[in-house]
Design an enzyme around this catalytic site. Structure first.
Site, PDB file in Angstrom:
ATOM      1  CE  LYS A   1      21.672   1.659 -13.532  1.00 32.79           C
ATOM      2  NZ  LYS A   1      20.644   1.040 -14.393  1.00 32.79           N
TER       3      LYS A   1
ATOM      4  CE1 TYR B   1      22.048   4.511  -8.436  1.00 29.60           C
ATOM      5  CE2 TYR B   1      24.200   4.070  -9.381  1.00 29.60           C
ATOM      6  CZ  TYR B   1      22.831   4.119  -9.499  1.00 29.60           C
ATOM      7  OH  TYR B   1      22.228   3.768 -10.685  1.00 29.60           O
TER       8      TYR B   1
HETATM    9  N1  LIG Z   1      15.417   7.617 -12.119  1.00 25.95           N
HETATM   10  C1  LIG Z   1      16.692   7.909 -12.163  1.00 25.95           C
HETATM   11  O1  LIG Z   1      17.184   8.832 -11.485  1.00 25.95           O
HETATM   12  C2  LIG Z   1      17.598   7.149 -13.087  1.00 25.95           C
HETATM   13  C3  LIG Z   1      18.779   7.756 -13.557  1.00 25.95           C
HETATM   14  C4  LIG Z   1      19.603   7.041 -14.402  1.00 25.95           C
HETATM   15  C5  LIG Z   1      19.294   5.738 -14.762  1.00 25.95           C
HETATM   16  N2  LIG Z   1      18.141   5.174 -14.297  1.00 25.95           N
HETATM   17  C6  LIG Z   1      17.831   3.795 -14.705  1.00 25.95           C
HETATM   18  O2  LIG Z   1      16.670   3.799 -15.491  1.00 25.95           O
HETATM   19  C7  LIG Z   1      16.088   2.494 -15.461  1.00 25.95           C
HETATM   20  C8  LIG Z   1      14.597   2.626 -15.217  1.00 25.95           C
HETATM   21  O3  LIG Z   1      14.357   3.105 -13.901  1.00 25.95           O
HETATM   22  P1  LIG Z   1      13.303   4.242 -13.557  1.00 25.95           P
HETATM   23  O4  LIG Z   1      14.057   5.314 -12.853  1.00 25.95           O
HETATM   24  O5  LIG Z   1      12.470   4.553 -14.729  1.00 25.95           O
HETATM   25  O6  LIG Z   1      12.424   3.555 -12.400  1.00 25.95           O
HETATM   26  P2  LIG Z   1      11.109   2.630 -12.510  1.00 25.95           P
HETATM   27  O7  LIG Z   1      10.909   2.119 -11.124  1.00 25.95           O
HETATM   28  O8  LIG Z   1      10.000   3.379 -13.102  1.00 25.95           O
HETATM   29  O9  LIG Z   1      11.564   1.482 -13.487  1.00 25.95           O
HETATM   30  C9  LIG Z   1      12.353   0.394 -13.065  1.00 25.95           C
HETATM   31  C10 LIG Z   1      11.804  -0.812 -13.785  1.00 25.95           C
HETATM   32  O10 LIG Z   1      12.587  -1.964 -13.498  1.00 25.95           O
HETATM   33  C11 LIG Z   1      11.672  -3.034 -13.471  1.00 25.95           C
HETATM   34  N3  LIG Z   1      12.241  -4.216 -12.792  1.00 25.95           N
HETATM   35  C12 LIG Z   1      12.865  -4.280 -11.585  1.00 25.95           C
HETATM   36  N4  LIG Z   1      13.144  -5.576 -11.298  1.00 25.95           N
HETATM   37  C13 LIG Z   1      12.685  -6.315 -12.341  1.00 25.95           C
HETATM   38  C14 LIG Z   1      12.635  -7.698 -12.645  1.00 25.95           C
HETATM   39  N5  LIG Z   1      13.122  -8.633 -11.790  1.00 25.95           N
HETATM   40  N6  LIG Z   1      12.079  -8.097 -13.811  1.00 25.95           N
HETATM   41  C15 LIG Z   1      11.563  -7.208 -14.680  1.00 25.95           C
HETATM   42  N7  LIG Z   1      11.560  -5.871 -14.456  1.00 25.95           N
HETATM   43  C16 LIG Z   1      12.113  -5.438 -13.297  1.00 25.95           C
HETATM   44  C17 LIG Z   1      10.463  -2.493 -12.721  1.00 25.95           C
HETATM   45  O11 LIG Z   1       9.302  -3.278 -12.955  1.00 25.95           O
HETATM   46  C18 LIG Z   1      10.353  -1.115 -13.341  1.00 25.95           C
HETATM   47  O12 LIG Z   1       9.515  -1.144 -14.457  1.00 25.95           O
HETATM   48  C19 LIG Z   1      16.845   1.728 -14.379  1.00 25.95           C
HETATM   49  O13 LIG Z   1      17.848   0.943 -14.986  1.00 25.95           O
HETATM   50  C20 LIG Z   1      17.493   2.836 -13.577  1.00 25.95           C
HETATM   51  O14 LIG Z   1      18.648   2.413 -12.896  1.00 25.95           O
HETATM   52  C21 LIG Z   1      17.289   5.852 -13.477  1.00 25.95           C
END
Ligand SMILES: NC(=O)c1ccc[n+]([C@@H]2O[C@H](COP(=O)([O-])OP(=O)(O)OC[C@H]3O[C@@H](n4cnc5c(N)ncnc54)[C@H](O)[C@@H]3O)[C@@H](O)[C@H]2O)c1
Length: 261
Positions: free
Chosen positions: A163, A156
């Site tokens: 984060k 990570y």
């Molecule tokens: N999936 C997991 O296990 C998890 C757990 C905890 C937190 N998160 C966090 O949740 C959030 C959403 O992620 P997710 O898991 O839904 O994945 P996801 O890939 O569906 O979403 C990530 C989003 O970030 C956007 N993004 C990335 N770079 C960008 C940029 N330059 N400009 C605009 N948008 C941009 C992408 O277009 C996408 O819509 C993230 O912050 C991720 O770190 C995810």
């Protein structure tokens, strides 16, 4: 009548129907909110437009989170449709894939560090800044974080640092905006198979471990995260700000699982 009836919410971060932001949009729609969405680039435009129409919205704006002018333009455009925003969802995270594949001491680079912090942490501050004129007096800003901010997990790496920075930003923004009645919180979700999460090399092991070791012996869903976002966006959470709310089936608090003994 839902807990978000009368609220207007803009959601950054839908890339697919697996996205956490999609689960949030779904819950917001069920709870009666009006919704606007943004998309990162042209490749994602039609998917996000489809999601918008599913949630009875035609407000869809381009936004690359690395661009201050894109972020400002979103709120300029939104102002011609809405006279206020009640909820902002920042569900954006990114680090180059080579940063998430191996021990941090070997694979972290200055450039990768900059990108991860810019997209995953700074963009939340820029969004908060750009939204100021449109924010309603009881607005709620919510971002998405992960437990890798405070404990180490294989691969990570730089995202853990981004984060941690994001979570500190939540506390500072909450302090800055609290006097205006505006609240700022983060949801720390357990691992979920999404496009972004698939970039972390050990995701499959993380999902398996989480299911085995969490007190509830399960992984969480985007719907569960979405419902928590609805609560945090609603007036039911009016006394909560500057918090990191875990939606992880209890994993964080469990050092050794009873199921392992
Ligand atoms: N999936 C997991 O296990 C998890 C757990 C905890 C937190 N998160 C966090 O949740 C959030 C959403 O992620 P997710 O898991 O839904 O994945 P996801 O890939 O569906 O979403 C990530 C989003 O970030 C956007 N993004 C990335 N770079 C960008 C940029 N330059 N400009 C605009 N948008 C941009 C992408 O277009 C996408 O819509 C993230 O912050 C991720 O770190 C995810």
């Amino acid at each position: 009548m839902g807990i978000l009836t009368g609220k207007k919410a803009i959601i950054f971060g839908i890339a697919s129907k697996r996205s956490i932001a999609y689960g949030i949009a779904k819950s917001f729609h069920e709870q009666g909110a009006e919704i606007a969405l943004t998309y990162q680039n042209d490749k994602l435009k039609s998917r996000v437009e489809d999601a918008a129409s599913e949630f009875e919205s035609n407000l869809v704006f381009p936004c690359d989170a690395s661009s201050d002018s894109d972020i400002k333009q979103v709120f300029t455009d939104l102002a011609s449709h809405w006279n206020k925003v009640d909820i902002i969802i920042h569900s954006i995270g990114f680090a180059p894939s080579n940063e998430l594949d191996g021990p941090m001491i070997d694979c972290t680079t200055r450039e990768g560090f900059k990108i991860a912090h810019d997209i995953s942490s700074y963009s939340f501050i820029e969004i908060a800044k750009a939204s100021q004129k449109l924010l309603s007096s009881k607005a709620s800003l919510i971002t998405l974080t992960y437990h890798g901010s405070s404990q180490t997990l294989p691969n990570y790496n730089v995202m853990g640092m981004a984060k941690a920075s994001l979570e500190a930003g939540v506390r500072y923004l909450a302090s800055n905006l609290g006097g205006k009645g505006v609240r700022v919180n983060a949801i720390s979700a357990g691992p979920i198979k999404t496009l972004a999460a698939s970039g972390v090399k050990s995701l499959r092991t993380m999902l398996k471990q989480h299911e085995q070791r969490s007190p509830m012996q399960k992984n969480v869903t985007i719907e569960e995260v979405g419902n928590t976002a609805s609560f945090l966006g609603s007036d039911l959470s009016s006394g909560i700000t500057g918090e990191i709310i875990y939606v992880d089936a209890g994993f964080r608090n469990c050092a050794i699982s009873e199921h392992d003994i």
